[in-house]
Design an enzyme around this catalytic site. Structure first.
Site, PDB file in Angstrom:
ATOM      1  N   THR A   1     -15.969 -32.560-125.313  1.00  0.00           N
ATOM      2  CA  THR A   1     -16.838 -31.481-125.782  1.00  0.00           C
ATOM      3  C   THR A   1     -16.085 -30.638-126.802  1.00  0.00           C
ATOM      4  O   THR A   1     -14.997 -30.128-126.518  1.00  0.00           O
ATOM      5  CB  THR A   1     -17.298 -30.621-124.598  1.00  0.00           C
TER       6      THR A   1
ATOM      7  N   HIS B   1     -23.763 -39.426-117.402  1.00  0.00           N
ATOM      8  CA  HIS B   1     -22.704 -38.548-116.903  1.00  0.00           C
ATOM      9  C   HIS B   1     -23.046 -38.128-115.472  1.00  0.00           C
ATOM     10  O   HIS B   1     -23.923 -37.301-115.242  1.00  0.00           O
ATOM     11  CB  HIS B   1     -22.597 -37.312-117.805  1.00  0.00           C
TER      12      HIS B   1
ATOM     13  N   ASN C   1     -17.676 -34.838-112.749  1.00  0.00           N
ATOM     14  CA  ASN C   1     -17.153 -33.528-113.137  1.00  0.00           C
ATOM     15  C   ASN C   1     -17.994 -32.335-112.703  1.00  0.00           C
ATOM     16  O   ASN C   1     -17.995 -31.285-113.348  1.00  0.00           O
ATOM     17  CB  ASN C   1     -16.925 -33.467-114.655  1.00  0.00           C
TER      18      ASN C   1
ATOM     19  N   TYR D   1     -21.283 -31.899-112.599  1.00  0.00           N
ATOM     20  CA  TYR D   1     -22.564 -31.645-113.241  1.00  0.00           C
ATOM     21  C   TYR D   1     -23.713 -32.151-112.349  1.00  0.00           C
ATOM     22  O   TYR D   1     -23.477 -32.559-111.213  1.00  0.00           O
ATOM     23  CB  TYR D   1     -22.566 -32.244-114.650  1.00  0.00           C
TER      24      TYR D   1
ATOM     25  N   ASN E   1     -15.265 -27.946-112.005  1.00  0.00           N
ATOM     26  CA  ASN E   1     -16.504 -27.178-111.883  1.00  0.00           C
ATOM     27  C   ASN E   1     -16.888 -26.906-110.435  1.00  0.00           C
ATOM     28  O   ASN E   1     -18.069 -26.922-110.075  1.00  0.00           O
ATOM     29  CB  ASN E   1     -17.641 -27.862-112.649  1.00  0.00           C
TER      30      ASN E   1
END
Length: 366
Positions: free
Chosen positions: A25, A177, A180, A182, A237
């Site tokens: 990112t 994805h 992580n 999300y 996260n």
């Protein structure tokens, strides 16, 4: 012996080497639209066997950081078409990473200033990025709301539409994805999912949304053009699962029959230690469960690899090795690995947001 520089296949993808540029990112897509500068950035790195784009929001709701790209509006598709055309002209292969951040977002980034969505109304103790007077600023995430049962089919459809849009934009495939911390990872893991309906509780229920998404995407564009990213034990996260081994072994067995192009596994903590004393995990058993269930996709490993570690991973049975941070400062990483260096050092002050500085101005080997 197999080397990083040997060609291989990943599903329908013919790759010139086994070096993959991992998603990174960089916050350089104002209004979620890819720019010509992004086309330059990816084309500079097209010698990789495979480029995986920065995570790309499947919907406005799926956005969690300022100035990240999307794949849900015509101008976004057009912007990505310029990127993929340039990469293909340079001889590269490129897939996009389909992203819904779930609770890792902020009200200012959500449609109508609403709350981020999540499996359960549990705030992630982590940061996201907003632009304050044009300057990237880390802020706490906003409190999310729990998704209603009747909203989940719409999210599955958003993944399907984004996958179709990716093909329209000229991508060679997509990566889902599911890592992580999300949205899909939030549904998988007990630390974020406290639901009591068909999408919470048991391993089978917590994996349900992920598998519905993978099935929808593979039906839309074919398994041979679909990859998936998983991170069994990363704490990124504010994510955790009480017992990750049986969870991910179940996921591996369910993915096996779907004919995926590849499985992309983050080993250990994303961007951190490759082994976590408090979160042991048997990656060989995870891979074995996938293969035993008929999984033929390429096995991609990721996290802190250098040339020696990468060669050992290939010797141990990996098919592809993803490099993240080294690709920030070394657009010609393939040539530098082959030469044994030297390697440019990245400028951390330019990681997130900005223009060409620290993005497309790193030197190539002579």
């Amino acid at each position: 012996m197999t080397t990083l520089f040997d060609p291989t296949t990943a599903g329908d993808l013919q790759l010139a080497n086994r070096i993959v540029m991992a998603p990174l990112t960089r916050n350089r897509a104002p209004n979620a639209v890819p720019t010509p500068l992004m086309a330059t950035y990816y084309t500079q790195r097209a010698s990789a066997g495979l480029l995986i784009t920065e995570a790309t929001a499947i919907s406005h709701q799926g956005q969690g950081y300022a100035d990240v790209p999307g794949l849900y509006a015509p101008e976004q598709i057009a912007g990505w078409q310029a990127v993929t055309s340039a990469v293909h002209a340079a001889g590269g292969k490129i897939v996009t990473q389909l992203w819904h951040v779930g609770r890792v977002s902020h009200n200012e980034l959500q449609p109508g200033g609403g709350a981020p969505v999540a499996p359960s109304a549990l705030t992630a103790k982590t940061k996201t990025v907003l632009l304050k007077d044009g300057v990237p600023t880390f802020v706490d995430t906003s409190a999310p709301r729990a998704l209603q049962l009747d909203e989940l089919p719409g999210i599955v459809d958003d993944y399907r539409r984004a996958a179709q849009a990716a093909i329209e934009a000229g991508f060679d495939g997509v990566e889902i994805h599911a890592a992580n911390g999300y949205l899909l990872d939030q549904f998988l893991k007990t630390g974020a999912n406290q639901r009591t309906d068909a999408y919470g509780g048991s391993i089978e229920n917590r994996a349900r949304l992920l598998l519905e998404v993978v099935s929808a995407v593979t039906e839309a564009i074919g398994g041979g053009r679909t990859g998936i990213r998983l991170s069994p034990v990363t704490p990124a996260n504010d994510i955790v699962d009480a017992d990750p081994q049986p969870l991910f072994d179940h996921v591996a067995r369910a993915l096996g029959p779907l004919g995926l192009a590849y499985v992309h596994v983050i080993e250990g903590a994303t961007g951190g230690p490759r082994e976590l004393a408090d979160r042991p995990f048997d990656y060989a058993a995870f891979k074995a469960a996938y293969r035993a269930a008929g999984g033929s996709g390429a096995w991609m490993v990721n996290n802190g690899y250098d040339l020696a570690l990468a060669q050992q991973a290939l010797a141990d049975g990996a098919d592809l090795v993803a490099f993240g941070r080294p690709y920030i400062a070394n657009p010609d990483l393939v040539a530098r690995l082959k030469a044994g260096g030297p390697f440019n050092k990245p400028d951390k002050m330019t990681f997130y947001g900005g223009g060409a500085e620290g993005y497309t101005d790193y030197p190539f080997l002579n």
